[in-house]
Design an enzyme around this catalytic site. Structure first.
Site, short mmCIF file in Angstrom:
data_model
loop_
_atom_site.label_atom_id
_atom_site.label_comp_id
_atom_site.label_asym_id
_atom_site.label_seq_id
_atom_site.Cartn_x
_atom_site.Cartn_y
_atom_site.Cartn_z
N CYS A 35 45.81 29.09 37.04
CA CYS A 35 44.81 28.77 38.06
C CYS A 35 44.01 27.54 37.67
O CYS A 35 43.32 26.96 38.49
CB CYS A 35 43.83 29.92 38.25
SG CYS A 35 44.59 31.42 38.82
N ASP A 37 41.47 27.59 35.64
CA ASP A 37 40.26 27.96 34.93
C ASP A 37 40.27 29.43 34.55
O ASP A 37 40.83 30.26 35.24
CB ASP A 37 38.97 27.54 35.63
CG ASP A 37 38.97 27.83 37.10
OD1 ASP A 37 39.71 28.72 37.53
OD2 ASP A 37 38.21 27.16 37.82
N CYS A 61 37.01 23.06 34.14
CA CYS A 61 36.42 21.76 34.35
C CYS A 61 34.94 21.78 33.96
O CYS A 61 34.40 22.79 33.52
CB CYS A 61 36.58 21.36 35.81
SG CYS A 61 35.76 22.50 36.91
N CYS A 105 33.74 28.04 40.45
CA CYS A 105 33.35 28.13 39.04
C CYS A 105 32.22 29.13 38.86
O CYS A 105 32.19 29.87 37.89
CB CYS A 105 32.91 26.76 38.53
SG CYS A 105 34.23 25.54 38.53
#
Lengths: 285, 396
Positions: A35, A37, A61, A105
């Site tokens: 994916c 992350d 990231c 995130c």
């Protein structure tokens, strides 16, 4: 170029609480490398059940790292109940906002926290279980619900409140709810119309040695000794050698002419019934 | 962010600095010579001459010597960018071969080709995608199997923007021609970096873009070999012999002409000095950072490009940390930022996800120095180590 806030960049440049907490009370792992992350969150509680230490490892990231970092700061000192209330919006807000495309995130942070908390509480996050809705909170210290206790009992074949405590921390605070937990467990196995021990049998031999010894000791202490004591005797658990349990008959049993019958029927019979038919018992004098 | 210190620009496959000579050449066409080249008076006509000069400079770099009866290098058509050139070439091929309903492209094309192909699929055009191997090399055998009498066009890039692979375009053109199909190549990354001699080749159409070779953004070229049937994409006035409507971007075209002239003069330098810098950078990084690999067909690639995968970390974070040191590089294709998928090029090559997400492209130019290369080699290991220490997948 993403428009990251100064706070995002600060947490990215100087991430707080990177790493893994030793012997964590909760570990949450979400996402995966495909994916792009992934976040592993570990935390440890203090005596009052507050997050005393929390660390993260993030593959991802800038904003994934910043979200993880700020989350550790946010939840430190929180009770698990309060930490569970932390939403991804809270994380993003704390960072002064995230680009819309990067909101995942913050969601990852929330999910890792929930997973870590679930892990801490011995909960499963499997969504397919219909019974896994809110339920009634039984253990208020750790927010464990009756549904969660039933689920844990069935999935892990738990019969005793102490097991539930080991699996979920329920009752691990003050212990005042242990009786209620036991009632729930008794009800679970009554409903199942089967002796939980029956299903325990198959699993017994695959338990780690220490667990097998503990189980044998429990069966001897709770089931067998009281029976023998009625006749003025007793039995002492000495050793476990593969499937052979070594015991010493004591008191009247030690000198009883029918000691071998007692051993075979009462002791071995109960062991076979409650633990595993594979087990045999030998007496050592 | 690094705002006061120097910038080390290693992202020349994304775009390049306008060369000072190029800027000087174009300036008069932004100021005193603002006439329309189509105008009849001398003031406009002078501007028209500037276009012709640029056309000759570009043709010279490409190795195209054809001159039409009016004395013009008319194989060169000016466009606004590489993407427009690619669109024009593909649609022209389909329109001029109405009985053919299929195109073939490689899986590692730039989105300017790949997304056109996908759009055409939605319009019931058949599209074949040529696979690549783990080094990003095109499977010519598969191409042979795919191309047929229904194929209007085969389009394969001259060089790949992400890994720098140089493809055997002449061989591919021959295969296409064996079945009567046209051949187009997106040469945006190759022009100015490797020598061209289109006169000796069977390439029907070729796209290039000014800003990749030190000309400004907003100017491109579509080369169409003489005799190749063509239909315009941008329809309008009679500019470019009615093959591309719209008033010419005069200053951009003049700039591109001058840039091509410089590129030809610098070709030797690009393939010796720049190549040596790239090799020094790549070797330095691979030696200093463990669990790292260079991607692509290392023996057959552009002299300026290095694609390096750093296992277990994510590319954007690497770029942001490099940015702290003023180092500019790219993660996969700049066009794919914002998408969550790792680059289609790396995925086509079967690069594992553990590496694909952590891939950084360094692309140099003649303006880079050995000092800059050593600076990057010096800064990279700590950046990678910092991020790996944060990664749950890094167990060293």
């Amino acid at each position: 170029m993403w428009d990251y806030t100064d706070k995002v960049m600060d947490h990215f440049r100087n991430p707080r609480n990177v790493g893994v907490v030793e012997n964590p009370d909760g570990t949450g792992e979400v996402g995966n490398i495909s994916c792009g992350d992934a976040l592993k969150l570990t935390f440890k509680l203090d005596a009052e059940g507050r997050i005393a230490d929390v660390k993260f490892q993030t593959f991802g990231c800038t904003s994934a790292i910043a979200s993880s970092s700020v989350l550790t700061e946010m939840v430190k000192g929180m009770t698990l109940d309060d930490a569970l209330k932390v939403t991804n919006q809270d994380i993003a807000r704390e960072l002064g906002g995230l680009p819309e495309e990067k909101m995942h995130c913050s969601v990852m942070g929330m999910e890792a926290l929930q997973a870590a908390i679930a892990d801490c509480r011995g909960e499963s996050l499997e969504p397919e279980d219909d019974d896994d809705h809110e339920g009634r909170v039984v253990c208020h210290c750790f927010g464990v619900t009756d549904n969660k206790i039933r689920k844990l009992a069935l999935e892990n074949k738990l019969t005793k409140a102490e097991d539930i405590r080991n699996y979920s921390k329920a009752g691990g605070g003050g212990g005042c709810c242990l009786d209620e937990i036991q009632e729930i467990l008794d009800g679970v196995w009554r409903e199942k119309k089967e002796s939980p021990e029956e299903s325990v049998q198959d699993a017994f031999l695959s338990l780690p040695i220490i667990q097998r010894v503990i189980r044998i000791q429990e069966v001897i202490d709770r089931e067998i000794v009281p029976m023998l004591e009625r006749d003025g005797g007793s039995v002492e658990f000495l050793d476990l050698n593969d499937k052979v349990i070594k015991v010493r008959l004591k008191g009247r049993c030690a000198s009883c002419p029918s000691a071998s019958v007692t051993l075979r029927h009462t002791v071995e019979g109960k062991i076979k019934e409650l633990l595993s038919p594979e087990l045999t018992v030998e007496s050592v004098n | 962010m690094n705002k006061k210190n120097k910038v080390v620009y290693f992202d020349n496959n994304a775009t390049t600095a306008v060369a000072p000579e190029v800027f000087e050449a174009m300036k008069p066409y932004l100021t005193e010579f603002y006439g329309n080249p189509s105008s009849m008076y001398y003031f406009g006509g002078r501007v028209g001459q500037a276009l012709d000069k640029a056309r000759a400079q570009i043709a010279d770099l490409l190795g195209s010597s054809f001159i039409d009866p009016k004395g013009k290098h008319s194989e060169i058509i000016f466009t606004s960018c590489g993407t427009e050139s690619d669109n024009t070439a593909i649609l022209s091929a389909l329109q001029t071969c109405p009985k053919r309903n299929k195109i073939i492209v490689s899986k590692v094309e730039h989105p300017a080709v790949l997304n056109v192909a996908k759009e055409l699929e939605r319009r019931n055009i058949k599209v074949g995608y040529i696979p690549v191997d783990s080094k990003g090399r095109i499977d010519l055998q598969r191409l042979e199997e795919m191309v047929d009498e229904d194929t209007a066009l085969v389009s394969v890039m001259w060089a790949n923007n992400e890994i720098g692979n140089i493809y055997p375009v002449q061989k591919i053109a021959e295969i296409a021609h064996n079945y009567g199909a046209l051949f187009h190549t997106d040469a945006v990354q190759a022009v100015g970096k490797v020598p061209f001699s289109l006169d000796d080749m069977d390439i029907d159409m070729l796209s290039l873009s000014g800003h990749k070779l030190h000309a400004p953004k907003g100017v491109g070229v579509l080369y169409v070999k003489r005799g190749v049937r063509f239909r315009p994409f941008m329809v309008g006035g009679h500019q470019e012999k009615s093959r591309r409507g719209g008033t010419e971007n005069v200053s951009g075209i003049v700039a591109l002409g001058r840039a091509c002239e410089l590129a030809k003069a610098n070709m030797e330098y690009e393939n010796t000095v720049v190549k040596a810098l790239r090799d020094r950078l790549e070797k330095g990084i691979l030696e200093r950072v463990p669990s790292t690999r260079a991607n692509g067909d290392l023996e057959h690639r552009l002299p300026n490009t290095s694609s390096i995968s750093f296992d277990f970390i994510e590319g954007e974070a690497i770029l942001m940390m490099l940015d702290e040191f003023g180092i500019c590089a790219s993660s996969g294709s700049a066009c794919t930022t914002g998408s969550l998928e790792p680059s289609h090029v790396l995925r086509s090559m079967g690069i594992p996800y553990t590496a694909a997400h952590g891939t950084v492209r360094f692309s140099l130019s003649c303006y880079n120095t050995e000092e800059e290369v050593d600076y990057v080699i010096d800064k990279i290991p700590a950046v990678i180590e910092t991020l790996r220490k944060m990664s749950p997948y890094w167990n060293h």
